[in-house]
Design a protein around this motif. Structure first.
Motif, PDB file in Angstrom:
ATOM      1  N   UNK A  22      -4.377   4.522 -12.413  1.00  0.00           N
ATOM      2  CA  UNK A  22      -4.451   4.273 -13.864  1.00  0.00           C
ATOM      3  C   UNK A  22      -5.352   5.320 -14.520  1.00  0.00           C
ATOM      4  N   UNK A  23      -6.504   5.595 -13.896  1.00  0.00           N
ATOM      5  CA  UNK A  23      -7.403   6.626 -14.426  1.00  0.00           C
ATOM      6  C   UNK A  23      -6.674   7.964 -14.558  1.00  0.00           C
ATOM      7  N   UNK A  24      -5.945   8.330 -13.498  1.00  0.00           N
ATOM      8  CA  UNK A  24      -5.242   9.608 -13.488  1.00  0.00           C
ATOM      9  C   UNK A  24      -4.169   9.655 -14.564  1.00  0.00           C
ATOM     10  N   UNK A  25      -3.443   8.559 -14.724  1.00  0.00           N
ATOM     11  CA  UNK A  25      -2.416   8.504 -15.755  1.00  0.00           C
ATOM     12  C   UNK A  25      -3.019   8.651 -17.151  1.00  0.00           C
ATOM     13  N   UNK A  26      -4.163   7.982 -17.383  1.00  0.00           N
ATOM     14  CA  UNK A  26      -4.827   8.090 -18.680  1.00  0.00           C
ATOM     15  C   UNK A  26      -5.269   9.523 -18.944  1.00  0.00           C
ATOM     16  N   UNK A  27      -5.781  10.179 -17.923  1.00  0.00           N
ATOM     17  CA  UNK A  27      -6.323  11.532 -18.088  1.00  0.00           C
ATOM     18  C   UNK A  27      -5.244  12.575 -18.309  1.00  0.00           C
ATOM     19  N   UNK A  28      -4.034  12.319 -17.819  1.00  0.00           N
ATOM     20  CA  UNK A  28      -2.981  13.331 -17.862  1.00  0.00           C
ATOM     21  C   UNK A  28      -1.805  12.944 -18.754  1.00  0.00           C
ATOM     22  N   UNK A  29      -1.925  11.830 -19.466  1.00  0.00           N
ATOM     23  CA  UNK A  29      -0.883  11.434 -20.396  1.00  0.00           C
ATOM     24  C   UNK A  29       0.391  10.960 -19.739  1.00  0.00           C
ATOM     25  N   UNK A  30       0.268  10.363 -18.549  1.00  0.00           N
ATOM     26  CA  UNK A  30       1.444   9.867 -17.845  1.00  0.00           C
ATOM     27  C   UNK A  30       1.550   8.344 -17.964  1.00  0.00           C
ATOM     28  N   UNK A  31       2.714   7.832 -17.633  1.00  0.00           N
ATOM     29  CA  UNK A  31       2.919   6.386 -17.604  1.00  0.00           C
ATOM     30  C   UNK A  31       2.702   5.900 -16.175  1.00  0.00           C
ATOM     31  N   UNK A  32       1.791   4.967 -15.941  1.00  0.00           N
ATOM     32  CA  UNK A  32       1.582   4.453 -14.579  1.00  0.00           C
ATOM     33  C   UNK A  32       2.863   3.835 -14.040  1.00  0.00           C
ATOM     34  N   UNK A  33       3.303   4.227 -12.830  1.00  0.00           N
ATOM     35  CA  UNK A  33       4.618   3.804 -12.341  1.00  0.00           C
ATOM     36  C   UNK A  33       4.608   2.604 -11.401  1.00  0.00           C
ATOM     37  N   UNK A  34       3.543   1.806 -11.420  1.00  0.00           N
ATOM     38  CA  UNK A  34       3.392   0.751 -10.419  1.00  0.00           C
ATOM     39  C   UNK A  34       4.170  -0.518 -10.784  1.00  0.00           C
ATOM     40  N   UNK A  35       4.906  -1.105  -9.834  1.00  0.00           N
ATOM     41  CA  UNK A  35       5.621  -2.366 -10.104  1.00  0.00           C
ATOM     42  C   UNK A  35       4.639  -3.496 -10.403  1.00  0.00           C
ATOM     43  N   UNK A  36       4.971  -4.314 -11.404  1.00  0.00           N
ATOM     44  CA  UNK A  36       4.075  -5.385 -11.817  1.00  0.00           C
ATOM     45  C   UNK A  36       3.793  -6.381 -10.691  1.00  0.00           C
ATOM     46  N   UNK A  37       4.794  -6.663  -9.835  1.00  0.00           N
ATOM     47  CA  UNK A  37       4.565  -7.680  -8.810  1.00  0.00           C
ATOM     48  C   UNK A  37       3.539  -7.219  -7.792  1.00  0.00           C
ATOM     49  N   UNK A  38       3.540  -5.924  -7.466  1.00  0.00           N
ATOM     50  CA  UNK A  38       2.527  -5.394  -6.555  1.00  0.00           C
ATOM     51  C   UNK A  38       1.152  -5.476  -7.207  1.00  0.00           C
ATOM     52  N   UNK A  39       1.075  -5.093  -8.471  1.00  0.00           N
ATOM     53  CA  UNK A  39      -0.209  -5.145  -9.178  1.00  0.00           C
ATOM     54  C   UNK A  39      -0.715  -6.581  -9.254  1.00  0.00           C
ATOM     55  N   UNK A  68       0.836  -1.198   0.000  1.00  0.00           N
ATOM     56  CA  UNK A  68       0.000   0.000   0.000  1.00  0.00           C
ATOM     57  C   UNK A  68       0.873   1.251   0.000  1.00  0.00           C
ATOM     58  N   UNK A  69       1.948   1.244   0.779  1.00  0.00           N
ATOM     59  CA  UNK A  69       2.847   2.394   0.821  1.00  0.00           C
ATOM     60  C   UNK A  69       3.432   2.680  -0.559  1.00  0.00           C
ATOM     61  N   UNK A  70       3.842   1.635  -1.269  1.00  0.00           N
ATOM     62  CA  UNK A  70       4.400   1.818  -2.602  1.00  0.00           C
ATOM     63  C   UNK A  70       3.363   2.374  -3.570  1.00  0.00           C
ATOM     64  N   UNK A  71       2.142   1.858  -3.495  1.00  0.00           N
ATOM     65  CA  UNK A  71       1.071   2.337  -4.376  1.00  0.00           C
ATOM     66  C   UNK A  71       0.776   3.805  -4.098  1.00  0.00           C
ATOM     67  N   UNK A  72       0.606   4.148  -2.829  1.00  0.00           N
ATOM     68  CA  UNK A  72       0.270   5.528  -2.482  1.00  0.00           C
ATOM     69  C   UNK A  72       1.399   6.481  -2.865  1.00  0.00           C
ATOM     70  N   UNK A  73       2.641   6.048  -2.684  1.00  0.00           N
ATOM     71  CA  UNK A  73       3.761   6.889  -3.087  1.00  0.00           C
ATOM     72  C   UNK A  73       3.778   7.138  -4.584  1.00  0.00           C
ATOM     73  N   UNK A  74       3.492   6.104  -5.362  1.00  0.00           N
ATOM     74  CA  UNK A  74       3.478   6.252  -6.816  1.00  0.00           C
ATOM     75  C   UNK A  74       2.328   7.145  -7.283  1.00  0.00           C
ATOM     76  N   UNK A  75       1.150   6.989  -6.664  1.00  0.00           N
ATOM     77  CA  UNK A  75       0.036   7.864  -7.033  1.00  0.00           C
ATOM     78  C   UNK A  75       0.359   9.304  -6.650  1.00  0.00           C
TER      79      UNK A  75
END
Length: 206
Positions: A134-151, A13-20
């Protein structure tokens, strides 16, 4: 890559929140009212919703708040003020502190999805911010930075538990088709009602 053996749900959760938080920090001034994949929500509404969610769960976990209708409606109140980045990160830090209390993951709490143990509540928050990230990244043209193993861990949890959430309390739309070659985050987004556009992904990452 994150070490599965030494990783806890709080770490994920910490990693996800930091990336968002990093995604929020990269929103340009002209993008706050841009549309998002969430119907009727612009970027500011979306971030406001995530902050409200973190604050609600922190209060529930601390037994100082209860779930009420409209709690997570971003139009009901502004939690961002003049500094959305600080608001998001402050709410994230408070949520992590709440989940870090001894015994929290073994207790049962009433959250918007119903009565769940703390371990499920922390997964719900991680999934919520992953998908809205993911929604935010799509809306702002960013690359989602989440590690695949966490996802992948959150995807496994969601597949196992989605059927247990009452239809009327489910926060996401019905699953959508997704290409076989889709990344873990895209599979999670599609599972929770997002239409994954591979062509748009190529434009963002190209």
């Amino acid at each position: 890559m994150t070490d599965r053996i030494n990783t806890t749900p709080v770490d994920d959760l910490s990693a996800v929140l930091g990336s968002v938080g990093d995604l929020v920090a990269a929103v340009r001034p002209d993008q706050w009212h841009a549309p998002t994949p969430c119907p009727r929500w612009d970027v500011r509404d979306l971030v406001n919703h995530m902050v409200l969610g973190s604050r609600l769960f922190a209060g529930v976990v601390r037994c100082v708040a209860a779930v009420a209708p409209g709690d997570l409606d971003p139009r009901a109140g502004d939690a961002l003020g003049d500094d959305p980045v600080a608001a998001y990160r402050g709410a994230a830090d408070d949520l992590l502190a709440a989940f870090g209390q001894p015994g929290v993951l073994d207790r049962v709490f009433e959250v918007p999805a119903g009565l769940v143990p703390g371990i499920a509540a922390i997964h719900l928050r991680a999934v919520e911010d992953l998908v809205h990230g993911w929604d935010l990244a799509q809306a702002t043209g960013q690359r989602p930075p989440f590690p695949d193993d966490i996802v992948e861990r959150q995807l496994e949890f969601t597949r196992a538990k989605l059927a247990d959430v009452p239809t009327e309390r489910g926060p996401f739309a019905p699953p959508q088709p997704v290409p076989d070659q889709a990344a873990p985050l895209e599979r999670l987004a599609a599972l929770l009602g997002r239409q994954v556009d591979q062509r748009r992904r190529a434009r963002v990452e190209g």
